[in-house]
Design a protein around this motif. Structure first.
Motif, PDB file in Angstrom:
ATOM      1  N   UNK A  45      -2.803   3.788  -6.617  1.00  7.45           N
ATOM      2  CA  UNK A  45      -3.103   3.605  -5.199  1.00  7.45           C
ATOM      3  C   UNK A  45      -2.521   2.278  -4.723  1.00  7.45           C
ATOM      4  N   UNK A  46      -2.211   2.221  -3.442  1.00  3.34           N
ATOM      5  CA  UNK A  46      -1.556   1.065  -2.844  1.00  3.34           C
ATOM      6  C   UNK A  46      -2.372   0.657  -1.622  1.00  3.34           C
ATOM      7  N   UNK A  47      -3.140  -0.429  -1.768  1.00  2.00           N
ATOM      8  CA  UNK A  47      -4.004  -0.916  -0.690  1.00  2.00           C
ATOM      9  C   UNK A  47      -3.222  -1.860   0.207  1.00  2.00           C
ATOM     10  N   UNK A  48      -3.158  -1.546   1.489  1.00  2.00           N
ATOM     11  CA  UNK A  48      -2.329  -2.319   2.399  1.00  2.00           C
ATOM     12  C   UNK A  48      -2.887  -2.259   3.809  1.00  2.00           C
ATOM     13  N   UNK A  49      -2.431  -3.173   4.644  1.00  2.00           N
ATOM     14  CA  UNK A  49      -2.787  -3.124   6.050  1.00  2.00           C
ATOM     15  C   UNK A  49      -2.102  -1.950   6.729  1.00  2.00           C
ATOM     16  N   UNK A  50      -2.349  -1.791   8.001  1.00  2.00           N
ATOM     17  CA  UNK A  50      -1.844  -0.643   8.757  1.00  2.00           C
ATOM     18  C   UNK A  50      -0.324  -0.583   8.734  1.00  2.00           C
ATOM     19  N   UNK A  51       0.200   0.590   8.464  1.00  2.00           N
ATOM     20  CA  UNK A  51       1.647   0.830   8.436  1.00  2.00           C
ATOM     21  C   UNK A  51       2.097   1.203   9.848  1.00  2.00           C
ATOM     22  N   UNK A  52       2.367   0.195  10.677  1.00  2.00           N
ATOM     23  CA  UNK A  52       2.665   0.444  12.089  1.00  2.00           C
ATOM     24  C   UNK A  52       4.021   1.111  12.303  1.00  2.00           C
ATOM     25  N   UNK A  53       4.932   0.972  11.347  1.00  2.00           N
ATOM     26  CA  UNK A  53       6.279   1.531  11.518  1.00  2.00           C
ATOM     27  C   UNK A  53       6.435   2.913  10.895  1.00  2.00           C
ATOM     28  N   UNK A  73      -0.299   6.651  -3.732  1.00  2.00           N
ATOM     29  CA  UNK A  73      -1.045   7.012  -2.525  1.00  2.00           C
ATOM     30  C   UNK A  73      -1.444   5.744  -1.774  1.00  2.00           C
ATOM     31  N   UNK A  74      -1.076   5.687  -0.510  1.00  2.00           N
ATOM     32  CA  UNK A  74      -1.428   4.536   0.321  1.00  2.00           C
ATOM     33  C   UNK A  74      -2.888   4.621   0.745  1.00  2.00           C
ATOM     34  N   UNK A 101      -2.389  -1.364  -6.589  1.00  2.00           N
ATOM     35  CA  UNK A 101      -1.448  -2.334  -6.040  1.00  2.00           C
ATOM     36  C   UNK A 101      -2.054  -2.931  -4.776  1.00  2.00           C
ATOM     37  N   UNK A 102      -1.977  -4.242  -4.649  1.00  2.00           N
ATOM     38  CA  UNK A 102      -2.544  -4.942  -3.502  1.00  2.00           C
ATOM     39  C   UNK A 102      -1.440  -5.602  -2.685  1.00  2.00           C
ATOM     40  N   UNK A 103      -1.446  -5.363  -1.394  1.00  2.00           N
ATOM     41  CA  UNK A 103      -0.524  -6.026  -0.487  1.00  2.00           C
ATOM     42  C   UNK A 103      -1.220  -7.289   0.015  1.00  2.00           C
ATOM     43  N   UNK A 104      -0.942  -8.417  -0.643  1.00  2.00           N
ATOM     44  CA  UNK A 104      -1.655  -9.662  -0.387  1.00  2.00           C
ATOM     45  C   UNK A 104      -0.931 -10.550   0.618  1.00  2.00           C
ATOM     46  N   UNK A 319       0.814  -7.353  -5.576  1.00  2.00           N
ATOM     47  CA  UNK A 319       0.195  -7.715  -6.848  1.00  2.00           C
ATOM     48  C   UNK A 319      -0.468  -6.491  -7.465  1.00  2.00           C
ATOM     49  N   UNK A 320      -0.818  -6.593  -8.731  1.00  2.00           N
ATOM     50  CA  UNK A 320      -1.474  -5.503  -9.447  1.00  2.00           C
ATOM     51  C   UNK A 320      -2.908  -5.912  -9.761  1.00  2.00           C
ATOM     52  N   UNK A 321      -3.836  -5.092  -9.332  1.00  2.00           N
ATOM     53  CA  UNK A 321      -5.251  -5.363  -9.581  1.00  2.00           C
ATOM     54  C   UNK A 321      -5.527  -5.390 -11.078  1.00  2.00           C
ATOM     55  N   UNK A 322      -6.329  -6.344 -11.492  1.00  2.16           N
ATOM     56  CA  UNK A 322      -6.716  -6.433 -12.900  1.00  2.16           C
ATOM     57  C   UNK A 322      -7.532  -5.221 -13.334  1.00  2.16           C
ATOM     58  N   UNK A 323      -8.085  -4.496 -12.370  1.00  4.61           N
ATOM     59  CA  UNK A 323      -8.983  -3.387 -12.690  1.00  4.61           C
ATOM     60  C   UNK A 323      -8.358  -2.031 -12.406  1.00  4.61           C
ATOM     61  N   UNK A 324      -7.110  -2.028 -11.931  1.00  6.91           N
ATOM     62  CA  UNK A 324      -6.460  -0.782 -11.565  1.00  6.91           C
ATOM     63  C   UNK A 324      -5.923  -0.008 -12.761  1.00  6.91           C
ATOM     64  N   UNK A 325      -5.770   1.277 -12.583  1.00  7.49           N
ATOM     65  CA  UNK A 325      -5.206   2.135 -13.623  1.00  7.49           C
ATOM     66  C   UNK A 325      -3.680   2.121 -13.542  1.00  7.49           C
ATOM     67  N   UNK A 326      -3.063   2.548 -14.639  1.00  8.62           N
ATOM     68  CA  UNK A 326      -1.624   2.826 -14.682  1.00  8.62           C
ATOM     69  C   UNK A 326      -0.770   1.659 -14.183  1.00  8.62           C
ATOM     70  N   UNK A 327      -0.956   0.523 -14.821  1.00  6.89           N
ATOM     71  CA  UNK A 327      -0.259  -0.698 -14.414  1.00  6.89           C
ATOM     72  C   UNK A 327       1.249  -0.621 -14.646  1.00  6.89           C
ATOM     73  N   UNK A 328       1.694   0.118 -15.646  1.00  6.81           N
ATOM     74  CA  UNK A 328       3.140   0.242 -15.883  1.00  6.81           C
ATOM     75  C   UNK A 328       3.816   0.944 -14.711  1.00  6.81           C
ATOM     76  N   UNK A 329       3.194   1.977 -14.205  1.00  9.75           N
ATOM     77  CA  UNK A 329       3.711   2.653 -13.008  1.00  9.75           C
ATOM     78  C   UNK A 329       3.681   1.705 -11.819  1.00  9.75           C
ATOM     79  N   UNK A 330       2.605   0.961 -11.695  1.00 10.13           N
ATOM     80  CA  UNK A 330       2.479   0.022 -10.581  1.00 10.13           C
ATOM     81  C   UNK A 330       3.603  -1.009 -10.597  1.00 10.13           C
ATOM     82  N   UNK A 331       3.936  -1.528 -11.793  1.00  6.64           N
ATOM     83  CA  UNK A 331       5.009  -2.511 -11.905  1.00  6.64           C
ATOM     84  C   UNK A 331       6.343  -1.908 -11.483  1.00  6.64           C
ATOM     85  N   UNK A 332       6.633  -0.710 -11.936  1.00  7.95           N
ATOM     86  CA  UNK A 332       7.896  -0.065 -11.574  1.00  7.95           C
ATOM     87  C   UNK A 332       7.974   0.190 -10.075  1.00  7.95           C
TER      88      UNK A 332
END
Length: 428
Positions: A45-53, A73-74, A101-104, A319-332
């Protein structure tokens, strides 16, 4: 983008309940343990602010089409930066795997890294020498990489070129020149507002306050990390904004403006000058009827007290959450999203500032976005907001003091003295 309404508070509360329900140890998927290895492949999952575009979703769709077993998934968080941070912090505090994944915001890196809410990234897998170095520094904590610089940001002065040309005025380099130009234009168009920025009590006010102080030769925090707002320079910067409201140079309703309120006002032709991030360019230039100023505006560096001002360094890092799953996918996925192709796509679609230096030198892009050289200069000379582990408390203190001065609840002298005391305690 402040957290003020009951609806937002209710949303945040609901978010906590959902996060608590979704807590998981992560098992062999690489989640659950703070600082876990970058292992595990699968959905993220990808946590982010509103995707205005809509371009963020477009890039996610592009990734998903090529990675059937590693879908992204956003999760769209509130528009407010403060509310986004609140939900991310709550997620981390309950050690939930709801976000991978965190959009910081760039100023959150130290807080999230120090609390071990995000994991260190392998710097060797990112060609950091090709990125704008101010952006790289925002992704580091204690010289280690905890995020990848995706979007940079520098404040720009949007202005109505057609109206300035009509009265023989040039883009202002100082506050005094801005006021003079505004008076000349208002003689012909009394209804137009002179200048606006982001003055609601939220993160945008911290940015605008910092810029005013730095543009007057002052500091919020000095080179040694100590509070420095109780100074004549800081007072001069804050007073420029206070006087602007008192004299009507800044419209009264601008005290409620966040980024989007000001953008809509500028696009409706209600403002002569507007302090804003690069993303406004693409939206204000649209010729579909949504902007009344398409083809009529340009950008310049922010004005200062005695010469060109100083922008606050903005932007976002992944960034990648310390508690998130599938960190290898997140990095890629992060490597894919920060690639030159993805950053080019994002620039073309949104006019947001890329972090790769090469894109600012691309002749085709500069032709399409003539503000790029000005933007690059703004970013390279920008000043960071206070880098503090307790950043949430620091920015709240700044917002409260600045807002009190702008609304007349306190004098600038009192507001700054109180802020100095608060910051001294928070920065220990």
């Amino acid at each position: 983008m402040g957290v003020r309404t009951t609806a937002v508070r209710a949303t945040a509360a609901l978010g906590v309940a959902v996060l608590l329900a979704s807590c998981s140890s992560g098992g062999d998927q690489g989640g659950g343990q703070p600082g876990g290895a970058l292992e595990g492949r699968g959905e993220v999952t990808f946590a982010t602010g509103k995707d205005t575009s809509g371009n963020m979703q477009k890039l996610v769709d592009e990734w998903n089409a090529a990675h059937a077993n590693e879908q992204v998934r956003i999760i769209e968080l509130p528009e407010s930066a403060d509310a986004q941070r609140q939900q991310m912090v709550q997620n981390a505090q309950v050690k939930s795997d709801a976000y991978t994944i965190l959009n910081l915001d760039v100023v959150w890196t130290a807080e999230f890294a120090a609390n071990r809410w995000v994991v260190e990234l392998p710097a060797a897998e990112f060609q950091l020498d090709k990125f704008l170095q101010p952006a790289v520094k925002t992704a580091q904590y204690r010289d280690k990489l905890y995020a990848a610089p995706m979007y940079s940001d520098g404040g720009l002065l949007y202005y109505r070129k057609d109206l300035l040309d009509a009265v023989g005025q040039k883009p202002p380099k100082t506050w005094a020149e801005l006021t003079t130009a505004c008076q000349a234009v208002k003689a012909a168009q009394p209804a137009i507002g002179c200048y606006a920025g982001q003055f609601e009590k939220y993160e945008g006010l911290t940015v605008n306050f910092d810029e005013a102080v730095h543009s007057a030769g002052g500091d919020v925090v000095d080179a040694d990390g100590k509070a420095a707002v109780d100074s004549p320079e800081a007072k001069a910067g804050l007073d420029a904004l206070v006087t602007g409201f008192q004299q009507g140079v800044i419209p009264e309703k601008a005290i409620t403006y966040k980024e989007e309120e000001g953008r809509r006002a500028f696009q409706a032709g209600e403002l002569l000058f507007h302090r804003q991030w690069p993303y406004q360019w693409a939206l204000a230039a649209k010729t579909d009827g949504s902007s009344q100023v398409a083809g009529k505006f340009d950008v310049a560096p922010l004005p200062g007290l005695n010469g060109p001002g100083s922008s606050t360094l903005g932007g976002h890092n992944f960034a990648i959450s310390a508690f998130g799953k599938n960190k290898a996918t997140a990095l890629d996925f992060i490597k894919f999203f920060t690639s030159e192709a993805s950053q080019r796509s994002n620039l073309v679609a949104t006019s947001q500032a890329p972090t790769l230096a090469s894109l600012y030198e691309d002749a085709e892009l500069v032709k399409q976005f003539p503000y790029l050289p000005t933007l690059k200069e703004s970013i390279l000379s920008a000043k960071p907001r206070p880098q503090a582990v307790r950043y949430g408390d620091v920015t709240q203190a700044i917002q409260e003091s600045a807002y009190a001065a702008l609304t007349g609840a306190k004098t600038s002298d009192v507001a700054l003295k109180e802020l100095q005391t608060k910051l001294q305690e928070l920065l220990k």
